[in-house]
Design an enzyme around this catalytic site. Structure first.
Site, PDB file in Angstrom:
ATOM      1  N   GLU A   1       0.865  -1.177   0.000  1.00 37.67           N
ATOM      2  CA  GLU A   1       0.000   0.000   0.000  1.00 37.67           C
ATOM      3  C   GLU A   1       0.899   1.223   0.000  1.00 37.67           C
ATOM      4  O   GLU A   1       1.988   1.198   0.585  1.00 37.67           O
ATOM      5  CB  GLU A   1      -0.958  -0.006   1.180  1.00 37.67           C
ATOM      6  CG  GLU A   1      -0.291  -0.057   2.513  1.00 37.67           C
ATOM      7  CD  GLU A   1      -1.143  -0.780   3.559  1.00 37.67           C
ATOM      8  OE1 GLU A   1      -0.936  -0.516   4.733  1.00 37.67           O
ATOM      9  OE2 GLU A   1      -1.992  -1.598   3.174  1.00 37.67           O
TER      10      GLU A   1
ATOM     11  N   TYR B   1       6.691   1.319  -8.641  1.00 38.32           N
ATOM     12  CA  TYR B   1       5.935   0.064  -8.594  1.00 38.32           C
ATOM     13  C   TYR B   1       5.313  -0.242  -9.962  1.00 38.32           C
ATOM     14  O   TYR B   1       5.273  -1.399 -10.384  1.00 38.32           O
ATOM     15  CB  TYR B   1       4.860   0.122  -7.501  1.00 38.32           C
ATOM     16  CG  TYR B   1       5.409   0.411  -6.110  1.00 38.32           C
ATOM     17  CD1 TYR B   1       6.617  -0.143  -5.693  1.00 38.32           C
ATOM     18  CD2 TYR B   1       4.738   1.252  -5.230  1.00 38.32           C
ATOM     19  CE1 TYR B   1       7.129   0.131  -4.430  1.00 38.32           C
ATOM     20  CE2 TYR B   1       5.237   1.515  -3.962  1.00 38.32           C
ATOM     21  CZ  TYR B   1       6.441   0.968  -3.569  1.00 38.32           C
ATOM     22  OH  TYR B   1       6.938   1.243  -2.319  1.00 38.32           O
TER      23      TYR B   1
HETATM   24  C1  LIG Z   1      10.347   5.457  -4.095  1.00 39.53           C
HETATM   25  C2  LIG Z   1      11.863   5.281  -3.985  1.00 39.53           C
HETATM   26  C3  LIG Z   1      12.147   4.049  -3.112  1.00 39.53           C
HETATM   27  C4  LIG Z   1      12.433   5.053  -5.398  1.00 39.53           C
HETATM   28  O1  LIG Z   1      13.811   4.759  -5.266  1.00 39.53           O
HETATM   29  P1  LIG Z   1      14.856   5.120  -6.458  1.00 39.53           P
HETATM   30  O2  LIG Z   1      16.132   4.434  -6.139  1.00 39.53           O
HETATM   31  O3  LIG Z   1      14.893   6.582  -6.666  1.00 39.53           O
HETATM   32  O4  LIG Z   1      14.136   4.420  -7.696  1.00 39.53           O
HETATM   33  P2  LIG Z   1      14.837   3.916  -9.057  1.00 39.53           P
HETATM   34  O5  LIG Z   1      15.983   4.807  -9.394  1.00 39.53           O
HETATM   35  O6  LIG Z   1      15.131   2.461  -8.920  1.00 39.53           O
HETATM   36  O7  LIG Z   1      13.648   4.142 -10.072  1.00 39.53           O
HETATM   37  C5  LIG Z   1      13.261   3.151 -11.012  1.00 39.53           C
HETATM   38  C6  LIG Z   1      12.158   3.745 -11.864  1.00 39.53           C
HETATM   39  O8  LIG Z   1      11.009   4.061 -11.043  1.00 39.53           O
HETATM   40  C7  LIG Z   1      10.421   5.299 -11.500  1.00 39.53           C
HETATM   41  N1  LIG Z   1      10.624   6.347 -10.494  1.00 39.53           N
HETATM   42  C8  LIG Z   1      11.312   6.247  -9.331  1.00 39.53           C
HETATM   43  N2  LIG Z   1      11.235   7.406  -8.637  1.00 39.53           N
HETATM   44  C9  LIG Z   1      10.504   8.256  -9.393  1.00 39.53           C
HETATM   45  C10 LIG Z   1      10.075   9.608  -9.224  1.00 39.53           C
HETATM   46  N3  LIG Z   1      10.404  10.315  -8.121  1.00 39.53           N
HETATM   47  N4  LIG Z   1       9.321  10.174 -10.184  1.00 39.53           N
HETATM   48  C11 LIG Z   1       8.968   9.476 -11.286  1.00 39.53           C
HETATM   49  N5  LIG Z   1       9.349   8.185 -11.519  1.00 39.53           N
HETATM   50  C12 LIG Z   1      10.095   7.586 -10.571  1.00 39.53           C
HETATM   51  C13 LIG Z   1      11.169   5.668 -12.766  1.00 39.53           C
HETATM   52  O9  LIG Z   1      10.499   5.013 -13.840  1.00 39.53           O
HETATM   53  C14 LIG Z   1      12.529   5.049 -12.524  1.00 39.53           C
HETATM   54  O10 LIG Z   1      13.260   4.787 -13.706  1.00 39.53           O
HETATM   55  P3  LIG Z   1      14.105   5.994 -14.416  1.00 39.53           P
HETATM   56  O11 LIG Z   1      14.882   6.681 -13.340  1.00 39.53           O
HETATM   57  O12 LIG Z   1      14.949   5.250 -15.396  1.00 39.53           O
HETATM   58  O13 LIG Z   1      13.078   6.885 -15.034  1.00 39.53           O
HETATM   59  C15 LIG Z   1      12.543   6.545  -3.399  1.00 39.53           C
HETATM   60  O14 LIG Z   1      12.109   7.691  -4.109  1.00 39.53           O
HETATM   61  C16 LIG Z   1      12.282   6.764  -1.924  1.00 39.53           C
HETATM   62  O15 LIG Z   1      13.020   6.294  -1.064  1.00 39.53           O
HETATM   63  N6  LIG Z   1      11.198   7.513  -1.622  1.00 39.53           N
HETATM   64  C17 LIG Z   1      10.885   7.818  -0.211  1.00 39.53           C
HETATM   65  C18 LIG Z   1      10.382   6.600   0.511  1.00 39.53           C
HETATM   66  C19 LIG Z   1       9.106   6.066  -0.119  1.00 39.53           C
HETATM   67  O16 LIG Z   1       8.313   6.797  -0.699  1.00 39.53           O
HETATM   68  N7  LIG Z   1       8.925   4.736   0.036  1.00 39.53           N
HETATM   69  C20 LIG Z   1       7.745   4.092  -0.458  1.00 39.53           C
HETATM   70  C21 LIG Z   1       6.692   4.123   0.580  1.00 39.53           C
HETATM   71  S1  LIG Z   1       5.387   3.020   0.111  1.00 39.53           S
END
Ligand SMILES: CC(C)(COP(=O)(O)OP(=O)(O)OC[C@H]1O[C@@H](n2cnc3c(N)ncnc32)[C@H](O)[C@@H]1OP(=O)(O)O)[C@@H](O)C(=O)NCCC(=O)NCCS
Length: 163
Positions: free
Chosen positions: A116, A128
């Site tokens: 979720e 996701y």
């Molecule tokens: C969500 C989170 C875990 C993503 O981690 P990340 O290492 O930045 O993600 P990735 O680099 O592996 O991203 C893979 C793909 O997901 C998508 N994506 C990830 N973050 C994104 C963003 N902020 N905006 C749009 N697309 C995004 C993109 O398609 C990305 O590929 P691309 O960079 O080639 O376009 C990170 O932003 C985070 O820690 N957020 C705060 C904690 C959180 O929200 N946790 C989830 C709670 S349910």
């Protein structure tokens, strides 16, 4: 900006990672905030056949870049928490952690993985979606401070053949 020349090193966490995991968790407002004992229990628990829980860390040059927590109960997994260091985002860490969780969950017997996420969390929802998760429902008013709806998502692990 840090650039990964190779995918980050993803491994199961040990007790030695706990201080850094807690430091990162506390610096990421979107992550669920748990006490140290919750993480310690995950690391020290004896797996039983019906419930397994795992904490994964992503490490870049010896530094914690992110972590993820997941549980498998019988044939269903849940991605409970994932967080990437803000300076290491959009480098594939979240994707690599999620894929490690999905592989582990499948090997632990799960047929699908659920989660979720806040409806306002566009970054996580995008990640996701890229991993094949589909939106399956909405829990209105599930989150507070700030208030938000929870979007329910799931992906079939048997269909994720290319993991
Ligand atoms: C969500 C989170 C875990 C993503 O981690 P990340 O290492 O930045 O993600 P990735 O680099 O592996 O991203 C893979 C793909 O997901 C998508 N994506 C990830 N973050 C994104 C963003 N902020 N905006 C749009 N697309 C995004 C993109 O398609 C990305 O590929 P691309 O960079 O080639 O376009 C990170 O932003 C985070 O820690 N957020 C705060 C904690 C959180 O929200 N946790 C989830 C709670 S349910």
């Amino acid at each position: 900006m840090t650039t990964f020349l190779k995918p980050p090193d993803i491994r199961r966490a040990t007790v030695d990672d706990l201080a850094e995991v807690l430091r990162l968790e506390r610096s990421v407002p979107e992550a669920p905030h748990w006490g140290e004992s919750v993480y310690r229990d995950i690391l020290l628990q004896e797996p039983v056949s019906t419930l397994q829980r795992a904490l994964f860390v992503a490490v870049d040059h010896g530094q914690l870049a992110g972590f993820a927590v997941a549980t498998v109960v019988v044939d269903q997994a849940e991605l409970e928490s994932i967080a990437v260091d803000p300076v290491q985002r959009r480098l594939g860490v979240g994707r690599a952690l999620s894929e490690a969780v999905m592989l582990w969950a499948r090997e632990a017997g799960a047929r699908e993985i659920l989660l979720e996420v806040r409806s306002a969390n566009a970054g996580a929802r995008a990640l996701y979606g890229r991993l094949g998760f589909q939106e399956t429902g909405l829990r209105r008013g599930y989150y507070f401070d700030p208030s938000d709806d929870a979007v329910l998502m799931s992906v079939s692990l048997s269909a994720a053949a290319d993991l």
